[in-house]
Design a protein around this motif. Structure first.
Motif, PDB file in Angstrom:
ATOM      1  N   ARG A 127       0.824  -1.210   0.000  1.00  0.00           N
ATOM      2  CA  ARG A 127       0.000   0.000   0.000  1.00  0.00           C
ATOM      3  C   ARG A 127       0.859   1.262   0.000  1.00  0.00           C
ATOM      4  O   ARG A 127       0.515   2.253  -0.644  1.00  0.00           O
ATOM      5  N   SER A 128       1.974   1.231   0.722  1.00  0.00           N
ATOM      6  CA  SER A 128       2.828   2.416   0.783  1.00  0.00           C
ATOM      7  C   SER A 128       3.510   2.695  -0.542  1.00  0.00           C
ATOM      8  O   SER A 128       3.929   3.832  -0.797  1.00  0.00           O
ATOM      9  N   LEU A 129       3.611   1.689  -1.397  1.00  0.00           N
ATOM     10  CA  LEU A 129       4.304   1.863  -2.663  1.00  0.00           C
ATOM     11  C   LEU A 129       3.366   2.154  -3.821  1.00  0.00           C
ATOM     12  O   LEU A 129       3.820   2.390  -4.941  1.00  0.00           O
ATOM     13  N   LEU A 130       2.058   2.121  -3.579  1.00  0.00           N
ATOM     14  CA  LEU A 130       1.125   2.395  -4.666  1.00  0.00           C
ATOM     15  C   LEU A 130       1.059   3.894  -4.922  1.00  0.00           C
ATOM     16  O   LEU A 130       0.727   4.667  -4.018  1.00  0.00           O
ATOM     17  N   PRO A 131       1.368   4.337  -6.119  1.00  0.00           N
ATOM     18  CA  PRO A 131       1.265   5.771  -6.408  1.00  0.00           C
ATOM     19  C   PRO A 131      -0.195   6.201  -6.469  1.00  0.00           C
ATOM     20  O   PRO A 131      -1.087   5.384  -6.694  1.00  0.00           O
ATOM     21  N   ASP A 132      -0.411   7.478  -6.290  1.00  0.00           N
ATOM     22  CA  ASP A 132      -1.769   8.015  -6.366  1.00  0.00           C
ATOM     23  C   ASP A 132      -2.097   8.282  -7.831  1.00  0.00           C
ATOM     24  O   ASP A 132      -1.961   9.394  -8.329  1.00  0.00           O
ATOM     25  N   THR A 133      -2.524   7.222  -8.524  1.00  0.00           N
ATOM     26  CA  THR A 133      -2.816   7.381  -9.947  1.00  0.00           C
ATOM     27  C   THR A 133      -4.161   8.044 -10.182  1.00  0.00           C
ATOM     28  O   THR A 133      -4.545   8.296 -11.310  1.00  0.00           O
ATOM     29  N   GLY A 134      -4.893   8.337  -9.102  1.00  0.00           N
ATOM     30  CA  GLY A 134      -6.180   8.987  -9.275  1.00  0.00           C
ATOM     31  C   GLY A 134      -6.073  10.493  -9.497  1.00  0.00           C
ATOM     32  O   GLY A 134      -7.051  11.130  -9.865  1.00  0.00           O
ATOM     33  N   GLN A 135      -4.884  11.070  -9.270  1.00  0.00           N
ATOM     34  CA  GLN A 135      -4.755  12.508  -9.453  1.00  0.00           C
ATOM     35  C   GLN A 135      -4.769  12.868 -10.937  1.00  0.00           C
ATOM     36  O   GLN A 135      -4.484  12.051 -11.798  1.00  0.00           O
ATOM     37  N   ALA A 136      -5.118  14.123 -11.210  1.00  0.00           N
ATOM     38  CA  ALA A 136      -5.262  14.574 -12.596  1.00  0.00           C
ATOM     39  C   ALA A 136      -3.925  15.076 -13.129  1.00  0.00           C
ATOM     40  O   ALA A 136      -3.154  15.720 -12.422  1.00  0.00           O
ATOM     41  N   PHE A 137      -3.649  14.749 -14.386  1.00  0.00           N
ATOM     42  CA  PHE A 137      -2.459  15.218 -15.075  1.00  0.00           C
ATOM     43  C   PHE A 137      -2.880  15.871 -16.380  1.00  0.00           C
ATOM     44  O   PHE A 137      -3.867  15.463 -17.002  1.00  0.00           O
ATOM     45  N   ASP A 138      -2.128  16.861 -16.799  1.00  0.00           N
ATOM     46  CA  ASP A 138      -2.414  17.500 -18.078  1.00  0.00           C
ATOM     47  C   ASP A 138      -2.192  16.523 -19.214  1.00  0.00           C
ATOM     48  O   ASP A 138      -1.087  15.984 -19.372  1.00  0.00           O
ATOM     49  N   GLY A 139      -3.231  16.267 -19.988  1.00  0.00           N
ATOM     50  CA  GLY A 139      -3.100  15.427 -21.161  1.00  0.00           C
ATOM     51  C   GLY A 139      -2.919  13.953 -20.873  1.00  0.00           C
ATOM     52  O   GLY A 139      -2.462  13.203 -21.747  1.00  0.00           O
ATOM     53  N   CYS A 140      -3.305  13.509 -19.670  1.00  0.00           N
ATOM     54  CA  CYS A 140      -3.086  12.085 -19.351  1.00  0.00           C
ATOM     55  C   CYS A 140      -3.990  11.642 -18.206  1.00  0.00           C
ATOM     56  O   CYS A 140      -4.110  12.327 -17.186  1.00  0.00           O
ATOM     57  N   LEU A 146       2.501  11.313 -31.367  1.00  0.00           N
ATOM     58  CA  LEU A 146       1.090  10.933 -31.252  1.00  0.00           C
ATOM     59  C   LEU A 146       0.223  12.163 -31.470  1.00  0.00           C
ATOM     60  O   LEU A 146       0.133  13.039 -30.591  1.00  0.00           O
ATOM     61  N   SER A 147      -0.382  12.244 -32.638  1.00  0.00           N
ATOM     62  CA  SER A 147      -1.234  13.389 -32.947  1.00  0.00           C
ATOM     63  C   SER A 147      -2.687  13.167 -32.519  1.00  0.00           C
ATOM     64  O   SER A 147      -3.479  14.104 -32.494  1.00  0.00           O
ATOM     65  N   GLU A 148      -3.036  11.914 -32.194  1.00  0.00           N
ATOM     66  CA  GLU A 148      -4.387  11.566 -31.762  1.00  0.00           C
ATOM     67  C   GLU A 148      -4.321  10.904 -30.382  1.00  0.00           C
ATOM     68  O   GLU A 148      -3.297  10.337 -29.998  1.00  0.00           O
ATOM     69  N   PRO A 149      -5.408  10.954 -29.618  1.00  0.00           N
ATOM     70  CA  PRO A 149      -5.425  10.265 -28.322  1.00  0.00           C
ATOM     71  C   PRO A 149      -5.084   8.781 -28.477  1.00  0.00           C
ATOM     72  O   PRO A 149      -5.453   8.149 -29.466  1.00  0.00           O
ATOM     73  N   ALA A 150      -4.374   8.244 -27.527  1.00  0.00           N
ATOM     74  CA  ALA A 150      -3.934   6.846 -27.600  1.00  0.00           C
ATOM     75  C   ALA A 150      -3.895   6.248 -26.193  1.00  0.00           C
ATOM     76  O   ALA A 150      -3.784   6.966 -25.194  1.00  0.00           O
ATOM     77  N   LEU A 151      -3.987   4.918 -26.139  1.00  0.00           N
ATOM     78  CA  LEU A 151      -3.806   4.179 -24.889  1.00  0.00           C
ATOM     79  C   LEU A 151      -2.388   3.625 -24.857  1.00  0.00           C
ATOM     80  O   LEU A 151      -1.906   3.056 -25.842  1.00  0.00           O
ATOM     81  N   LEU A 152      -1.728   3.790 -23.711  1.00  0.00           N
ATOM     82  CA  LEU A 152      -0.382   3.264 -23.511  1.00  0.00           C
ATOM     83  C   LEU A 152      -0.429   2.270 -22.361  1.00  0.00           C
ATOM     84  O   LEU A 152      -0.967   2.570 -21.290  1.00  0.00           O
ATOM     85  N   LEU A 153       0.133   1.095 -22.583  1.00  0.00           N
ATOM     86  CA  LEU A 153       0.143   0.061 -21.548  1.00  0.00           C
ATOM     87  C   LEU A 153       1.575  -0.366 -21.260  1.00  0.00           C
ATOM     88  O   LEU A 153       2.277  -0.877 -22.138  1.00  0.00           O
ATOM     89  N   LEU A 154       2.015  -0.142 -20.025  1.00  0.00           N
ATOM     90  CA  LEU A 154       3.274  -0.688 -19.514  1.00  0.00           C
ATOM     91  C   LEU A 154       2.925  -1.834 -18.580  1.00  0.00           C
ATOM     92  O   LEU A 154       1.942  -1.771 -17.840  1.00  0.00           O
ATOM     93  N   TYR A 155       3.742  -2.876 -18.546  1.00  0.00           N
ATOM     94  CA  TYR A 155       3.384  -4.082 -17.795  1.00  0.00           C
ATOM     95  C   TYR A 155       4.644  -4.851 -17.438  1.00  0.00           C
ATOM     96  O   TYR A 155       5.733  -4.631 -17.999  1.00  0.00           O
ATOM     97  N   LEU A 181      -3.350   8.879 -23.250  1.00  0.00           N
ATOM     98  CA  LEU A 181      -2.555  10.061 -23.621  1.00  0.00           C
ATOM     99  C   LEU A 181      -3.387  10.950 -24.561  1.00  0.00           C
ATOM    100  O   LEU A 181      -3.863  10.480 -25.597  1.00  0.00           O
ATOM    101  N   THR A 182      -3.521  12.193 -24.187  1.00  0.00           N
ATOM    102  CA  THR A 182      -4.291  13.147 -24.996  1.00  0.00           C
ATOM    103  C   THR A 182      -3.373  14.284 -25.433  1.00  0.00           C
ATOM    104  O   THR A 182      -2.933  15.081 -24.570  1.00  0.00           O
ATOM    105  N   PRO A 183      -3.030  14.361 -26.709  1.00  0.00           N
ATOM    106  CA  PRO A 183      -2.118  15.420 -27.166  1.00  0.00           C
ATOM    107  C   PRO A 183      -2.732  16.794 -26.976  1.00  0.00           C
ATOM    108  O   PRO A 183      -3.946  16.995 -27.056  1.00  0.00           O
TER     109      PRO A 183
END
Length: 426
Positions: free
Chosen positions: A189-202, A346-355, A421-423
């Protein structure tokens, strides 16, 4: 008894073995300090003891019939003069003709009009057996019989002592397991980043499924790293193995990446410096990672890898494809210094998956087949989302990808980081 590494379930096994066949009521209490500390302190004559009620059975009644009056996990204080404290202090079984005055007063205050409590107060024989573990009492079993039954005999007390010896070992095993599990979950739990926060274009979501039991700490890690110039770093890594060594390596690598992300350096230099950190970190050599840096203003996503599976990118309408990296790079800690970047426009919105490789590699499937299967699953999942703009759309897609990654009986963690990702506008 002891078939499950669960404290409350083991306690219920004990009281069900005793009531109603052997006695009218049975309860198990554990010292609070034993539950909270690694080893209990031995005190010849404690002024009082604090014990937690682990389990209770009165006659053949169901647990819920008494839960509101005498709930499990309630912590009680027993003064020095009570037979409970004497049993703990001396390690000797206490055999009495009736319930002690302290218990009588407490039960009358708890439910003065309750018929079942009145029956408990009419106890004609009372037996308290300490739960001993490596020579120290860590709790006790309390048994009562009413006036319509024969009082406890010494031979019967010895039988309960034998049961208590087995119960002590089972309870200690469950306590240790639960301590390890809490530690592992706290680290995760301590290592989980807060991915719920808002980012510009992502927008970002993550998924994680550990290998094996919850008390096994793996080496998978991931993070979301805001950078200068409105850039955003995304990383997934894997320190080899499981257990404390892998966890320590994973924590140190993740901390190093967070520190490096605060510097005004490019992706290649960031990974080069992380490689140097891994070389000096026990357990970290041969760790792998994939770093992606998104710049919505420039509409570019830059990838740098260190021996890690390639990311998947899915444009509008699909299909999802692996990113063709300039070089996959060698694992961290080898000091090669070669981490060539791969840049996508990337000129259009895209999904990026790291795993992590646990999501695509198994004993029955090579990694290329696994990547192809994961790309198809990403396409199917993305097409099945009713409204991609919904806040829960990405987390739901992560859940579907994990659910389709095979059974839970695997030898490697499965981690994924999904970003929309939203350009920016030109």
């Amino acid at each position: 008894m002891g078939s499950e590494l669960d404290l409350r379930l083991t306690g219920r096994h004990v009281v069900h073995a005793l009531a109603p066949g052997f006695c009218d009521a049975a309860s198990v209490y554990l010292l609070q300090r034993w539950l909270l500390e690694e080893q209990p302190r031995r005190t010849a004559d404690p002024p009082q003891i604090e014990a937690r009620r682990l389990a209770l059975r009165i006659g053949a009644d169901a647990t819920e019939d008494w839960e509101h009056l005498l709930p499990a996990d309630e912590v009680l204080v027993f003064p020095r003069e009570t037979p409970y404290a004497r049993a703990i202090a001396t390690g000797q079984t206490q055999l009495l003709d009736g319930v002690d005055e302290h218990t009588v007063e407490r039960l009358r205050k708890t439910a003065p009009e309750h018929a079942g409590v009145d029956a408990l107060l009419r106890t004609a024989s009372f037996l308290i057996v300490p739960l001993r573990l490596r020579g120290t009492a860590v709790g006790f079993i309390a048994c009562t019989r009413g006036p319509d039954r024969e009082p406890f005999a010494r031979g019967e007390a010895v039988a309960v002592e034998s049961l208590g010896s087995r119960a002590g070992v089972a309870l200690d095993n469950a306590r240790r397991y639960e301590r390890e599990r809490r530690t592992a979950l706290a680290i995760r739990r301590s290592l989980l980043p807060d991915t719920g926060q808002a980012f510009d274009g992502c927008r970002v979501a993550h998924g994680y499924r550990p290998a094996g039991q919850d008390n096994v700490i793996g080496g998978d890690w991931f993070d979301v790293l805001p950078r200068a110039g409105r850039r955003l770093g995304l990383i997934v890594g894997d320190a080899m193995g499981h257990g404390p060594e892998s966890a320590v390596a994973m924590i140190q690598l993740r901390t190093a990446v967070r520190t490096l992300a605060g510097l005004d350096i490019g992706p290649s230099e960031l990974l080069h410096r992380l490689d140097a950190v891994a070389g000096d970190t026990p357990g970290a050599p041969f760790a792998t990672c994939m770093y992606a840096e998104w710049d919505a203003d420039l509409r570019t996503c830059t990838f740098v890898g260190a021996g890690h599976p390639p990311p998947l990118v899915r444009g509008p309408g699909g299909p999802a494809v692996p990113v063709s990296l300039a070089t996959p790079g060698l694992p961290l800690g080898l000091g090669t210094g070669r981490h060539e970047p791969t840049e996508l426009h990337l000129s259009e919105p895209a999904l990026l998956l790291l795993y992590s490789d646990g999501l695509v590699e198994s004993r029955t499937q090579d990694i290329d087949q696994g990547i192809t299967r994961l790309a198809r699953a990403l396409d199917d999942g993305a097409e099945g989302i009713p409204d991609p703009a919904e806040p829960d759309a990405l987390p739901a897609l992560c859940g579907r990808l994990l659910a389709g990654s095979g059974c839970d009986d695997v030898t490697d963690d499965r981690t994924l980081l999904l970003a929309e990702l939203t350009p920016g506008r030109k």
